[in-house]
Design an enzyme around this catalytic site. Structure first.
Site, PDB file in Angstrom:
ATOM      1  CD  GLU A 277      -2.778  -1.109  -0.167  1.00  0.00           C
ATOM      2  OE1 GLU A 277      -3.223  -0.054  -0.648  1.00  0.00           O
ATOM      3  OE2 GLU A 277      -2.917  -2.197  -0.732  1.00  0.00           O
TER       4      GLU A 277
ATOM      5  CG  ASN B  86      -8.679   2.374   0.082  1.00  0.00           C
ATOM      6  OD1 ASN B  86      -8.564   3.341  -0.661  1.00  0.00           O
ATOM      7  ND2 ASN B  86      -8.573   1.114  -0.352  1.00  0.00           N
TER       8      ASN B  86
ATOM      9  CD1 TRP C 222     -17.608  14.306 -17.411  1.00  0.00           C
ATOM     10  CD2 TRP C 222     -18.457  12.710 -16.097  1.00  0.00           C
ATOM     11  NE1 TRP C 222     -16.601  13.393 -17.165  1.00  0.00           N
ATOM     12  CE2 TRP C 222     -17.097  12.402 -16.357  1.00  0.00           C
ATOM     13  CE3 TRP C 222     -19.192  11.831 -15.292  1.00  0.00           C
ATOM     14  CZ2 TRP C 222     -16.475  11.276 -15.844  1.00  0.00           C
ATOM     15  CZ3 TRP C 222     -18.553  10.713 -14.785  1.00  0.00           C
ATOM     16  CH2 TRP C 222     -17.215  10.441 -15.066  1.00  0.00           C
TER      17      TRP C 222
ATOM     18  CD1 TRP D 122     -13.097  11.935 -13.676  1.00  0.00           C
ATOM     19  CD2 TRP D 122     -11.717  12.859 -12.186  1.00  0.00           C
ATOM     20  NE1 TRP D 122     -12.024  12.456 -14.354  1.00  0.00           N
ATOM     21  CE2 TRP D 122     -11.159  13.028 -13.466  1.00  0.00           C
ATOM     22  CE3 TRP D 122     -11.014  13.353 -11.088  1.00  0.00           C
ATOM     23  CZ2 TRP D 122      -9.940  13.667 -13.694  1.00  0.00           C
ATOM     24  CZ3 TRP D 122      -9.795  14.004 -11.300  1.00  0.00           C
ATOM     25  CH2 TRP D 122      -9.275  14.152 -12.586  1.00  0.00           C
TER      26      TRP D 122
ATOM     27  CD1 TRP E 117     -10.911  11.623  -5.844  1.00  0.00           C
ATOM     28  CD2 TRP E 117     -12.930  11.112  -6.676  1.00  0.00           C
ATOM     29  NE1 TRP E 117     -11.840  11.792  -4.842  1.00  0.00           N
ATOM     30  CE2 TRP E 117     -13.080  11.493  -5.323  1.00  0.00           C
ATOM     31  CE3 TRP E 117     -14.057  10.745  -7.396  1.00  0.00           C
ATOM     32  CZ2 TRP E 117     -14.320  11.503  -4.685  1.00  0.00           C
ATOM     33  CZ3 TRP E 117     -15.294  10.761  -6.770  1.00  0.00           C
ATOM     34  CH2 TRP E 117     -15.414  11.136  -5.434  1.00  0.00           C
TER      35      TRP E 117
ATOM     36  CD1 TRP F 120      -1.407  -0.182  -4.004  1.00  0.00           C
ATOM     37  CD2 TRP F 120      -2.076   1.084  -5.742  1.00  0.00           C
ATOM     38  NE1 TRP F 120      -1.946  -1.012  -4.969  1.00  0.00           N
ATOM     39  CE2 TRP F 120      -2.371  -0.261  -6.042  1.00  0.00           C
ATOM     40  CE3 TRP F 120      -2.397   2.062  -6.670  1.00  0.00           C
ATOM     41  CZ2 TRP F 120      -2.972  -0.650  -7.244  1.00  0.00           C
ATOM     42  CZ3 TRP F 120      -2.996   1.688  -7.871  1.00  0.00           C
ATOM     43  CH2 TRP F 120      -3.275   0.345  -8.148  1.00  0.00           C
TER      44      TRP F 120
HETATM   45  P1  FAD Z   1      -3.477   2.085   5.141  1.00  0.00           P
HETATM   46  O1  FAD Z   1      -4.353   1.026   4.609  1.00  0.00           O
HETATM   47  O2  FAD Z   1      -2.989   1.921   6.514  1.00  0.00           O
HETATM   48  O3  FAD Z   1      -2.247   2.194   4.128  1.00  0.00           O
HETATM   49  C1  FAD Z   1      -0.979   2.738   4.508  1.00  0.00           C
HETATM   50  C2  FAD Z   1      -0.615   3.888   3.594  1.00  0.00           C
HETATM   51  O4  FAD Z   1      -0.526   3.436   2.245  1.00  0.00           O
HETATM   52  C3  FAD Z   1      -1.633   5.012   3.578  1.00  0.00           C
HETATM   53  O5  FAD Z   1      -1.467   5.872   4.668  1.00  0.00           O
HETATM   54  C4  FAD Z   1      -1.327   5.667   2.244  1.00  0.00           C
HETATM   55  O6  FAD Z   1      -0.216   6.536   2.335  1.00  0.00           O
HETATM   56  C5  FAD Z   1      -0.940   4.482   1.373  1.00  0.00           C
HETATM   57  N1  FAD Z   1      -2.094   4.044   0.603  1.00  0.00           N
HETATM   58  C6  FAD Z   1      -2.986   3.090   0.920  1.00  0.00           C
HETATM   59  N2  FAD Z   1      -3.896   2.932  -0.077  1.00  0.00           N
HETATM   60  C7  FAD Z   1      -3.556   3.837  -1.022  1.00  0.00           C
HETATM   61  C8  FAD Z   1      -4.101   4.181  -2.285  1.00  0.00           C
HETATM   62  N3  FAD Z   1      -5.172   3.554  -2.781  1.00  0.00           N
HETATM   63  N4  FAD Z   1      -3.524   5.168  -3.004  1.00  0.00           N
HETATM   64  C9  FAD Z   1      -2.432   5.807  -2.536  1.00  0.00           C
HETATM   65  N5  FAD Z   1      -1.856   5.517  -1.348  1.00  0.00           N
HETATM   66  C10 FAD Z   1      -2.416   4.556  -0.605  1.00  0.00           C
HETATM   67  N6  FAD Z   1      -5.074   8.869   0.073  1.00  0.00           N
HETATM   68  C11 FAD Z   1      -4.483   9.986   0.548  1.00  0.00           C
HETATM   69  O7  FAD Z   1      -3.487   9.884   1.275  1.00  0.00           O
HETATM   70  N7  FAD Z   1      -4.968  11.217   0.228  1.00  0.00           N
HETATM   71  C12 FAD Z   1      -6.056  11.397  -0.568  1.00  0.00           C
HETATM   72  O8  FAD Z   1      -6.444  12.536  -0.853  1.00  0.00           O
HETATM   73  C13 FAD Z   1      -6.717  10.229  -1.050  1.00  0.00           C
HETATM   74  N8  FAD Z   1      -7.841  10.325  -1.803  1.00  0.00           N
HETATM   75  C14 FAD Z   1      -8.458   9.190  -2.258  1.00  0.00           C
HETATM   76  C15 FAD Z   1      -9.603   9.304  -3.049  1.00  0.00           C
HETATM   77  C16 FAD Z   1     -10.261   8.162  -3.510  1.00  0.00           C
HETATM   78  C17 FAD Z   1     -11.486   8.305  -4.365  1.00  0.00           C
HETATM   79  C18 FAD Z   1      -9.760   6.892  -3.185  1.00  0.00           C
HETATM   80  C19 FAD Z   1     -10.452   5.657  -3.673  1.00  0.00           C
HETATM   81  C20 FAD Z   1      -8.608   6.759  -2.423  1.00  0.00           C
HETATM   82  C21 FAD Z   1      -7.938   7.897  -1.948  1.00  0.00           C
HETATM   83  N9  FAD Z   1      -6.773   7.810  -1.151  1.00  0.00           N
HETATM   84  C22 FAD Z   1      -6.168   8.948  -0.702  1.00  0.00           C
HETATM   85  C23 FAD Z   1      -6.123   6.497  -0.924  1.00  0.00           C
HETATM   86  C24 FAD Z   1      -6.524   5.751   0.350  1.00  0.00           C
HETATM   87  O9  FAD Z   1      -7.913   5.724   0.488  1.00  0.00           O
HETATM   88  C25 FAD Z   1      -5.908   6.343   1.601  1.00  0.00           C
HETATM   89  O10 FAD Z   1      -4.522   6.531   1.423  1.00  0.00           O
HETATM   90  C26 FAD Z   1      -6.110   5.420   2.810  1.00  0.00           C
HETATM   91  O11 FAD Z   1      -7.475   5.178   3.017  1.00  0.00           O
HETATM   92  C27 FAD Z   1      -5.499   6.059   4.023  1.00  0.00           C
HETATM   93  O12 FAD Z   1      -5.797   5.302   5.157  1.00  0.00           O
HETATM   94  P2  FAD Z   1      -4.658   4.566   5.974  1.00  0.00           P
HETATM   95  O13 FAD Z   1      -3.534   5.506   6.228  1.00  0.00           O
HETATM   96  O14 FAD Z   1      -5.302   3.937   7.126  1.00  0.00           O
HETATM   97  O15 FAD Z   1      -4.195   3.481   4.932  1.00  0.00           O
END
Ligand code: FAD
Length: 486
Positions: free
Chosen positions: A278, A344, A309, A362, A385, A281
């Site tokens: 993650e 997420n 849209w 979006w 998005w 990502w």
């Molecule tokens: P954990 O599951 O604990 O993951 C650890 C770290 O991995 C996160 O803190 C983050 O840095 C990274 N990570 C995890 N999933 C993703 C992902 N899909 N994309 C990029 N990095 C990821 N994340 C943001 O940080 N800022 C945003 O503005 C943002 N907007 C989003 C918008 C949409 C529509 C979606 C679907 C996802 C978005 N995310 C965003 C990605 C993700 O949802 C969050 O990073 C995650 O929910 C953060 O929670 P966590 O720290 O507990 O994640």
């Protein structure tokens, strides 16, 4: 040690530990720690309302850390180049050290700042303080940027392992010639409307809060992260994202924290790897932002530029307020409003609902997230998005349309998450909590639910919305392949 001070320009690296710009600066000079609030110049990367709340708390925490060591944070606002030039004169400093940022307008601005400072005979040093892998150091065999995650991450892991996080400098030597600093309150970061009062129940902004959150996560949720990360009601994720965004924690610290727990046998390999993936990502999001900066506004897959849209301010408002009549969507939007965060899995569901069920662009959803998320991050928000809309890199195909009721039944089967955030449905049994319209009227009455009154009826019917979205997709006359990302 050079007697002349240098400015350490803090930006999205609000920490002392593992801060390469700070370490390099204080190895050779007394320092002047500086923060410059410059929303106009930050353009599309200027913080939204919820992020401003976080920024305020994080600057308080950084200033306190510096004060513990005999220094302070100099706070200014305005055009960063002008402010830096003023500070260089006022402190007789010989240069500026900072950690890089990657948002398109910030990159352009920083390049200009560096060139101007160097041309004027100052030092100007920038460092990598927020990524495991710089975007320009990872490329396909054809020397192109990656647009598919798995080979991208494999290529990253094939490189030298990210270095372990460096400890905070043992001692800091500060300037003796302190320039004027604004009071933090003068920046007016904390929004006057106090919807943010619940944020502090969930988060502790600042470096100490970030480190505590990492320790807590490694001790418990990491042990079954692979399964737990998909359950919005569980304590299954790290919630580190805002700490990463503001640079209160380096990704190296999280990567090594998980790797060390694995090496000690404290956590199974598949769990540690699921978490570091993650983090991958996040790296991928920055890789894409760097190589395709236009995607902040435009779809990466250019054939989506002509997508038909709709425009429906009322539906958009219902989505923002969590009043769509789909309990999981509403729970997510209310969690976001109350805590500045959304799980997420639920982010994917609410984003899909806006794009495919409401057929709204979006960019509208990204803008709302930008203003209300405490972890709003241009790279990850754009990726999230565009991924959901099917127009981004390695995206979910548009025709795969989440059924929000089935998603809820799969990931919140007992309705625990919905019960928490949509309390007016709390008394419904699990079988109907995610689909109150299907509940018998006697059961609704017993649970004190009056559809259309105490809880909205669905603003759009799923089967109708699904077909409308598929028709819109079919109307995109020529769906060009990803010509722009070959
Ligand atoms: P954990 O599951 O604990 O993951 C650890 C770290 O991995 C996160 O803190 C983050 O840095 C990274 N990570 C995890 N999933 C993703 C992902 N899909 N994309 C990029 N990095 C990821 N994340 C943001 O940080 N800022 C945003 O503005 C943002 N907007 C989003 C918008 C949409 C529509 C979606 C679907 C996802 C978005 N995310 C965003 C990605 C993700 O949802 C969050 O990073 C995650 O929910 C953060 O929670 P966590 O720290 O507990 O994640």
């Amino acid at each position: 040690m050079n007697a002349k001070p240098v400015l350490v320009w803090f930006r999205q690296d609000l920490r002392l530990q593992d801060n390469p710009a700070l370490l390099a600066a204080c190895a050779a000079h007394p320092i002047v720690p500086v923060y410059i609030f410059s929303p106009k110049q930050d353009a599309e990367a200027a913080p939204g309302a919820a992020s401003r709340w976080w920024l305020h708390q994080s600057l308080v925490a950084l200033d306190a850390k510096l004060q513990e060591r005999g220094g302070r944070l100099v706070i200014r606002t305005g055009d960063p180049l002008t402010v830096l030039q003023e500070l260089l004169t006022q402190t007789q400093a010989c240069g500026v050290y900072w950690n890089r940022r990657y948002e398109p307008s910030v990159v352009k601005r920083d390049k200009h700042i560096k060139e101007t400072l160097l041309a004027a005979g100052f030092q100007a040093h920038s460092f990598n303080g927020s990524l495991l892998f710089e975007p320009w150091n990872v490329a396909t065999l054809a020397a192109k940027p990656y647009t598919v995650f798995t080979p991208f991450w494999r290529a990253c892991l094939g490189q030298a392992s990210p270095p372990p996080p460096a400890p905070a400098p043992k001692s800091l030597r500060f300037t003796e010639n302190w320039p004027h600093s604004m009071q933090l309150d003068e920046l007016g970061l904390v929004p006057k409307i106090t919807w943010w009062s619940g944020f502090g129940e969930v988060f502790t902004p600042g470096e100490a809060g970030a480190q505590a959150a990492l320790r807590r996560f490694i001790k418990r949720p990491l042990l079954d992260y692979k399964e737990g990360r998909d359950r919005p009601e569980a304590d299954g994720v790290s919630r580190l994202s805002p700490h990463f965004h503001f640079g209160e924690l380096s990704p190296q610290a999280a990567f090594h924290g998980a790797s060390q727990a694995l090496a000690k046998g404290d956590v199974p390999a598949e769990q540690a790897h699921a978490f570091t993936r993650e983090l991958g990502w996040r790296e991928f999001a920055y890789h894409l932002l760097w190589h395709f900066p236009h995607t902040v506004r435009e779809p990466l897959n250019s054939s989506f530029k002509n997508f038909p849209w709709g425009r429906d301010p009322q539906a958009l408002r219902a989505w923002q307020k969590g009043e769509t009549g789909y309990p999981l969507v509403d729970a997510g939007m209310r969690e976001l409003w109350h805590t500045g965060f959304m799980h997420n899995r639920v982010r994917m569901v609410v984003a899909s609902f806006l794009i495919k069920h409401l057929l709204l662009p979006w960019q509208e959803g990204a803008a709302w997230f930008w203003d209300t998320l405490v972890d709003a991050d241009l790279a990850s928000n754009t990726l999230g998005w565009q991924w959901t809309a099917g127009c981004g890199a390695d995206a979910a195909p548009f025709f795969r349309i989440f059924n929000p009721t089935l998603q809820a039944q799969k990931f919140d089967a007992n309705g625990t998450y919905v019960r928490k955030w949509v309390p007016e449905l709390a008394k419904l049994p699990a079988k109907f909590i995610n689909n109150p319209s299907a509940a018998p009227s006697a059961m609704l009455a017993e649970a004190k639910v009056t559809l259309g009154k105490t809880y909205p009826r669905p603003i759009v019917e799923h089967a109708f919305a699904r077909q409308r979205a598929l028709d819109a997709l079919a109307s995109l006359k020529q769906r060009a392949p990803r010509v722009d990302v070959a």
